[in-house]
Design a protein around this motif. Structure first.
Motif, PDB file in Angstrom:
ATOM      1  N   ALA A 178       0.830  -1.212   0.000  1.00  7.56           N
ATOM      2  CA  ALA A 178       0.000   0.000   0.000  1.00  7.56           C
ATOM      3  C   ALA A 178       0.858   1.252   0.000  1.00  7.56           C
ATOM      4  O   ALA A 178       0.520   2.256  -0.645  1.00  7.56           O
ATOM      5  CB  ALA A 178      -0.927  -0.012   1.211  1.00  7.56           C
ATOM      6  N   ALA A 179       1.995   1.230   0.716  1.00 14.48           N
ATOM      7  CA  ALA A 179       2.890   2.384   0.755  1.00 14.48           C
ATOM      8  C   ALA A 179       3.479   2.658  -0.628  1.00 14.48           C
ATOM      9  O   ALA A 179       3.545   3.810  -1.073  1.00 14.48           O
ATOM     10  CB  ALA A 179       3.992   2.151   1.775  1.00 14.48           C
ATOM     11  N   ALA A 180       3.917   1.610  -1.314  1.00 13.79           N
ATOM     12  CA  ALA A 180       4.477   1.788  -2.653  1.00 13.79           C
ATOM     13  C   ALA A 180       3.424   2.313  -3.622  1.00 13.79           C
ATOM     14  O   ALA A 180       3.716   3.166  -4.475  1.00 13.79           O
ATOM     15  CB  ALA A 180       5.055   0.464  -3.156  1.00 13.79           C
ATOM     16  N   ALA A 181       2.200   1.824  -3.497  1.00 14.57           N
ATOM     17  CA  ALA A 181       1.123   2.309  -4.364  1.00 14.57           C
ATOM     18  C   ALA A 181       0.855   3.793  -4.113  1.00 14.57           C
ATOM     19  O   ALA A 181       0.620   4.564  -5.054  1.00 14.57           O
ATOM     20  CB  ALA A 181      -0.143   1.493  -4.125  1.00 14.57           C
ATOM     21  N   LEU A 182       0.898   4.206  -2.846  1.00 17.69           N
ATOM     22  CA  LEU A 182       0.694   5.618  -2.522  1.00 17.69           C
ATOM     23  C   LEU A 182       1.835   6.463  -3.085  1.00 17.69           C
ATOM     24  O   LEU A 182       1.602   7.574  -3.579  1.00 17.69           O
ATOM     25  CB  LEU A 182       0.583   5.793  -1.008  1.00 17.69           C
ATOM     26  N   GLN A 183       3.057   5.966  -3.020  1.00 19.92           N
ATOM     27  CA  GLN A 183       4.170   6.698  -3.619  1.00 19.92           C
ATOM     28  C   GLN A 183       3.951   6.908  -5.112  1.00 19.92           C
ATOM     29  O   GLN A 183       4.176   8.012  -5.626  1.00 19.92           O
ATOM     30  CB  GLN A 183       5.478   5.939  -3.400  1.00 19.92           C
ATOM     31  N   ARG A 184       3.537   5.865  -5.813  1.00 20.90           N
ATOM     32  CA  ARG A 184       3.313   6.000  -7.254  1.00 20.90           C
ATOM     33  C   ARG A 184       2.223   7.024  -7.539  1.00 20.90           C
ATOM     34  O   ARG A 184       2.321   7.815  -8.489  1.00 20.90           O
ATOM     35  CB  ARG A 184       2.946   4.641  -7.857  1.00 20.90           C
ATOM     36  N   GLU A 185       1.212   7.052  -6.698  1.00 11.75           N
ATOM     37  CA  GLU A 185       0.124   8.021  -6.893  1.00 11.75           C
ATOM     38  C   GLU A 185       0.611   9.454  -6.630  1.00 11.75           C
ATOM     39  O   GLU A 185       0.373  10.366  -7.427  1.00 11.75           O
ATOM     40  CB  GLU A 185      -1.032   7.694  -5.945  1.00 11.75           C
ATOM     41  N   ALA A 234       3.641  10.636  -6.616  1.00 16.28           N
ATOM     42  CA  ALA A 234       4.754  11.085  -7.457  1.00 16.28           C
ATOM     43  C   ALA A 234       4.264  11.982  -8.586  1.00 16.28           C
ATOM     44  O   ALA A 234       5.014  12.847  -9.061  1.00 16.28           O
ATOM     45  CB  ALA A 234       5.509   9.880  -8.016  1.00 16.28           C
ATOM     46  N   GLY A 235       3.022  11.816  -9.001  1.00 10.76           N
ATOM     47  CA  GLY A 235       2.470  12.665 -10.042  1.00 10.76           C
ATOM     48  C   GLY A 235       2.271  14.109  -9.607  1.00 10.76           C
ATOM     49  O   GLY A 235       2.051  14.994 -10.443  1.00 10.76           O
ATOM     50  N   ARG A 236       2.359  14.373  -8.306  1.00 10.28           N
ATOM     51  CA  ARG A 236       2.196  15.741  -7.805  1.00 10.28           C
ATOM     52  C   ARG A 236       3.515  16.495  -7.680  1.00 10.28           C
ATOM     53  O   ARG A 236       3.515  17.693  -7.381  1.00 10.28           O
ATOM     54  CB  ARG A 236       1.504  15.708  -6.438  1.00 10.28           C
ATOM     55  N   VAL A 237       4.629  15.794  -7.882  1.00  9.73           N
ATOM     56  CA  VAL A 237       5.931  16.458  -7.789  1.00  9.73           C
ATOM     57  C   VAL A 237       6.065  17.472  -8.920  1.00  9.73           C
ATOM     58  O   VAL A 237       5.782  17.183 -10.081  1.00  9.73           O
ATOM     59  CB  VAL A 237       7.073  15.425  -7.864  1.00  9.73           C
ATOM     60  N   ARG A 238       6.500  18.674  -8.571  1.00  6.47           N
ATOM     61  CA  ARG A 238       6.762  19.724  -9.561  1.00  6.47           C
ATOM     62  C   ARG A 238       8.234  20.111  -9.488  1.00  6.47           C
ATOM     63  O   ARG A 238       8.725  20.482  -8.423  1.00  6.47           O
ATOM     64  CB  ARG A 238       5.897  20.972  -9.309  1.00  6.47           C
ATOM     65  N   LEU A 239       8.911  20.010 -10.619  1.00  5.11           N
ATOM     66  CA  LEU A 239      10.293  20.470 -10.707  1.00  5.11           C
ATOM     67  C   LEU A 239      10.274  21.811 -11.421  1.00  5.11           C
ATOM     68  O   LEU A 239       9.974  21.884 -12.613  1.00  5.11           O
ATOM     69  CB  LEU A 239      11.161  19.463 -11.458  1.00  5.11           C
ATOM     70  N   PRO A 272      13.225   4.614  -6.826  1.00  2.00           N
ATOM     71  CA  PRO A 272      12.591   3.688  -7.777  1.00  2.00           C
ATOM     72  C   PRO A 272      11.233   4.148  -8.288  1.00  2.00           C
ATOM     73  O   PRO A 272      10.873   3.883  -9.438  1.00  2.00           O
ATOM     74  CB  PRO A 272      12.459   2.394  -6.964  1.00  2.00           C
ATOM     75  N   ARG A 273      10.466   4.843  -7.451  1.00  2.00           N
ATOM     76  CA  ARG A 273       9.153   5.349  -7.871  1.00  2.00           C
ATOM     77  C   ARG A 273       9.135   6.873  -7.951  1.00  2.00           C
ATOM     78  O   ARG A 273       8.074   7.484  -8.019  1.00  2.00           O
ATOM     79  CB  ARG A 273       8.073   4.837  -6.898  1.00  2.00           C
ATOM     80  N   GLY A 274      10.323   7.484  -7.940  1.00  2.00           N
ATOM     81  CA  GLY A 274      10.425   8.935  -8.065  1.00  2.00           C
ATOM     82  C   GLY A 274       9.875   9.689  -6.884  1.00  2.00           C
ATOM     83  O   GLY A 274       9.471  10.853  -7.019  1.00  2.00           O
TER      84      GLY A 274
END
Length: 232
Positions: A17-24, A26-31, A120-122
């Motif tokens: 569940a933690a890895a799934a939350l990371q993948r979700e 990660a789409g909010r990261v702004r560079l 691994p999942r950004g």
């Protein structure tokens, strides 16, 4: 000082569940470039006591111009999540949030002893903390988690791109002459180039940036003090 109201850190059932939350998330990261130079920078670090199941966390905020400490807090609390490589933010962030609540203020930028998007999942510690608080955050790690790179030359300030899955995820940065480099990656609201420049600017006397060095020292002190209190 009143306690700071911070976002809720959601509990997760297990590593999957933690890895799934990371993948979700990660789409909010702004560079993106910093809107303005930071006036305050926080260093974060933790010391663990595996036998007691405790995390000793510290956050030290410094003046960005002088690197002098302006605020600091340390806490000891139970660890709520097991040690799983790549999921360390779920062990560390709850204790760091406790520190920030005691401080009553957020810095302009976080320097975290850990990874940003070089993960691994950004979504390493700096990315997770930055997204959660919507603050610029940079990961500054002593070892590589993912990616490939050339070796920087021996001079202070030399650097090489850290490449993973076909993209640049960070910088391998030499902060001291002929000393092992650091792995610097943006976490949120900062670019790869700006992250490296800020780490080099704050690593003035030692291999690690001064805010992280101060936080490391305070976390170790918190652990020693807790052990002394427990022995009484």
């Amino acid at each position: 000082m009143p306690r700071l109201a911070l976002p809720h850190f959601p509990a997760v059932a297990d590593a999957r569940a933690a890895a799934a939350l990371q993948r979700e998330l990660a789409g909010r990261v702004r560079l993106e470039p910093l809107a303005a130079p930071p006036r305050t920078i926080a260093g974060t670090d933790l010391a663990f006591d595996p036998r007691a199941g405790l995390a000793h966390a510290a956050v030290v905020i410094v003046d960005a111009a002088t690197l002098a400490p302006v605020a600091a807090a340390a806490v000891t609390r139970p660890v709520d999540f097991p040690y799983v490589p790549g999921l360390l933010s779920f062990r560390e962030i709850p204790a760091l949030l406790d520190c920030l609540e005691h401080l009553g203020e957020l810095p302009d930028l976080f320097l975290c002893d850990g990874q940003g998007i070089a993960h691994p999942r950004g979504f390493g510690l700096a990315a997770h903390l930055g997204v959660l608080l919507d603050r610029p955050a940079i990961g500054c790690a002593k070892s590589r988690l993912v990616g490939e790179h050339a070796e920087p030359t021996a001079e202070r300030g030399s650097r090489a791109e850290l490449l993973y899955a076909g993209r640049v995820v960070g910088t391998v940065l030499r902060t001291r002459h002929d000393v092992r480099p650091l792995y610097v990656s943006p976490g949120h609201r900062v670019t790869v180039a700006d992250a490296a420049a800020l780490v080099l600017a704050t690593a003035t006397r030692f291999r690690v940036p001064e805010p992280i060095r101060l936080a490391h020292r305070l976390a170790a002190e918190e652990k020693r003090n807790h052990l002394r209190r427990s022995a009484l």
